[in-house]
Design a protein around this motif. Sequence first.
Motif, short mmCIF file in Angstrom:
data_model
loop_
_atom_site.label_atom_id
_atom_site.label_comp_id
_atom_site.label_asym_id
_atom_site.label_seq_id
_atom_site.Cartn_x
_atom_site.Cartn_y
_atom_site.Cartn_z
N ILE A 57 16.20 93.78 35.09
CA ILE A 57 15.52 93.96 33.54
C ILE A 57 16.14 92.62 32.52
O ILE A 57 15.08 91.91 32.38
CB ILE A 57 16.08 95.33 33.70
N ALA A 58 17.61 92.08 32.57
CA ALA A 58 17.53 90.91 31.10
C ALA A 58 16.73 89.78 31.67
O ALA A 58 15.99 89.28 29.95
CB ALA A 58 18.56 90.77 31.80
N ALA A 59 16.85 89.50 33.11
CA ALA A 59 15.07 88.29 33.45
C ALA A 59 14.07 89.03 32.97
O ALA A 59 13.18 87.61 32.34
CB ALA A 59 16.07 88.12 34.34
N ASP A 60 14.01 89.78 33.29
CA ASP A 60 12.39 90.36 32.81
C ASP A 60 11.71 90.25 31.09
O ASP A 60 11.44 91.04 30.54
CB ASP A 60 12.45 91.50 33.95
N ALA A 61 11.67 88.85 31.01
CA ALA A 61 11.42 88.79 29.76
C ALA A 61 10.16 89.45 29.09
O ALA A 61 9.93 90.17 27.78
CB ALA A 61 10.96 87.31 28.66
N ASP A 62 8.78 89.37 29.98
CA ASP A 62 8.00 90.19 29.67
C ASP A 62 7.33 91.69 29.75
O ASP A 62 6.96 91.97 29.71
CB ASP A 62 6.99 88.91 29.69
N LYS A 63 8.58 92.57 30.75
CA LYS A 63 8.40 93.51 31.12
C LYS A 63 7.37 93.90 32.22
O LYS A 63 6.92 95.32 31.95
CB LYS A 63 8.66 94.06 30.17
N ASN A 64 6.62 92.63 32.57
CA ASN A 64 5.74 92.91 33.38
C ASN A 64 6.28 93.10 34.91
O ASN A 64 5.82 93.55 36.14
CB ASN A 64 4.63 91.84 34.14
N HIS A 65 7.62 93.75 35.03
CA HIS A 65 8.80 94.42 36.86
C HIS A 65 7.96 93.30 37.63
O HIS A 65 8.78 94.00 38.81
CB HIS A 65 7.76 95.56 36.46
N SER A 66 8.50 91.74 37.26
CA SER A 66 8.92 91.21 38.29
C SER A 66 9.05 90.12 37.22
O SER A 66 8.85 89.55 36.61
CB SER A 66 7.30 90.33 39.35
N VAL A 67 9.74 88.79 37.79
CA VAL A 67 10.40 87.71 37.22
C VAL A 67 9.53 86.45 37.91
O VAL A 67 9.67 86.21 38.87
CB VAL A 67 12.11 88.13 37.47
N SER A 68 9.31 85.54 36.38
CA SER A 68 8.84 84.53 37.25
C SER A 68 9.95 83.32 37.64
O SER A 68 10.56 83.63 36.91
CB SER A 68 7.84 84.27 36.07
N GLU A 69 9.72 81.83 37.86
CA GLU A 69 10.55 81.30 37.75
C GLU A 69 11.12 80.83 36.77
O GLU A 69 12.73 80.81 36.78
CB GLU A 69 9.65 79.74 38.32
N GLU A 70 10.50 80.76 35.46
CA GLU A 70 11.11 80.39 34.03
C GLU A 70 11.69 81.41 33.65
O GLU A 70 12.67 80.84 32.85
CB GLU A 70 9.24 79.84 32.66
N GLU A 71 11.56 82.57 33.89
CA GLU A 71 11.90 83.76 33.59
C GLU A 71 13.53 83.74 34.39
O GLU A 71 14.88 83.76 33.76
CB GLU A 71 11.44 84.66 34.10
N PHE A 72 13.50 83.77 35.37
CA PHE A 72 14.44 83.25 36.58
C PHE A 72 15.34 82.06 35.74
O PHE A 72 16.52 82.28 35.62
CB PHE A 72 13.98 83.11 37.66
N VAL A 73 15.01 80.89 35.47
CA VAL A 73 15.22 79.56 35.86
C VAL A 73 16.15 80.05 33.90
O VAL A 73 17.56 79.99 33.95
CB VAL A 73 14.81 78.87 35.64
N ARG A 74 16.25 80.24 33.03
CA ARG A 74 16.71 80.40 31.47
C ARG A 74 17.60 81.64 32.08
O ARG A 74 18.48 81.50 31.48
CB ARG A 74 15.33 81.36 30.93
N HIS A 75 17.29 82.64 32.62
CA HIS A 75 18.61 83.75 32.41
C HIS A 75 19.31 83.27 33.37
O HIS A 75 20.53 83.26 32.46
CB HIS A 75 17.80 84.57 33.52
N TYR A 76 19.43 82.18 34.19
CA TYR A 76 20.33 81.67 35.03
C TYR A 76 21.02 80.55 34.43
O TYR A 76 22.38 80.74 34.46
CB TYR A 76 19.79 80.90 36.75
N VAL A 77 20.53 79.63 33.74
CA VAL A 77 21.17 79.27 33.09
C VAL A 77 22.08 79.77 31.89
O VAL A 77 23.48 78.95 31.84
CB VAL A 77 20.07 77.51 32.02
N GLU A 78 21.54 80.23 31.37
CA GLU A 78 22.19 81.35 30.09
C GLU A 78 23.37 82.05 30.40
O GLU A 78 24.25 81.68 29.88
CB GLU A 78 21.41 81.93 29.71
N SER A 79 23.18 82.59 31.50
CA SER A 79 24.15 83.18 32.47
C SER A 79 25.35 81.63 32.77
O SER A 79 26.45 82.60 33.08
CB SER A 79 24.33 84.28 33.61
#
Length: 81
Positions: A57-79
């Motif tokens: 839920i946190a990684a899904d920045a655009d709230k489209n119910h899926s996580v793009s590679e960029e969303e995933f990478v951004r969330h992973y790096v921030e974590s």
Amino acid sequence: MDDSQRAQAESRARMMFREIDADADGQLTVQEILDYSIKNTRSYEPFAVDKMFGSIIAADADKNHSVSEEEFVRHYVESQA
């Protein structure tokens, strides 16, 4: 996190994304993430599953119910920071 550490974290995240993206469509669904998590953990732990869904839920920045590679990478790096 310095630039070298950030680059390493981004690289790890991109490799992990490709492993999880079972249908290689560039989007992670809840099902793909759940399947990957179940396959790569030794036991079912409700707390771990709850934490995983919170991360999705946190990684899904655009709230489209899926996580793009960029969303995933951004969330992973921030974590990792």
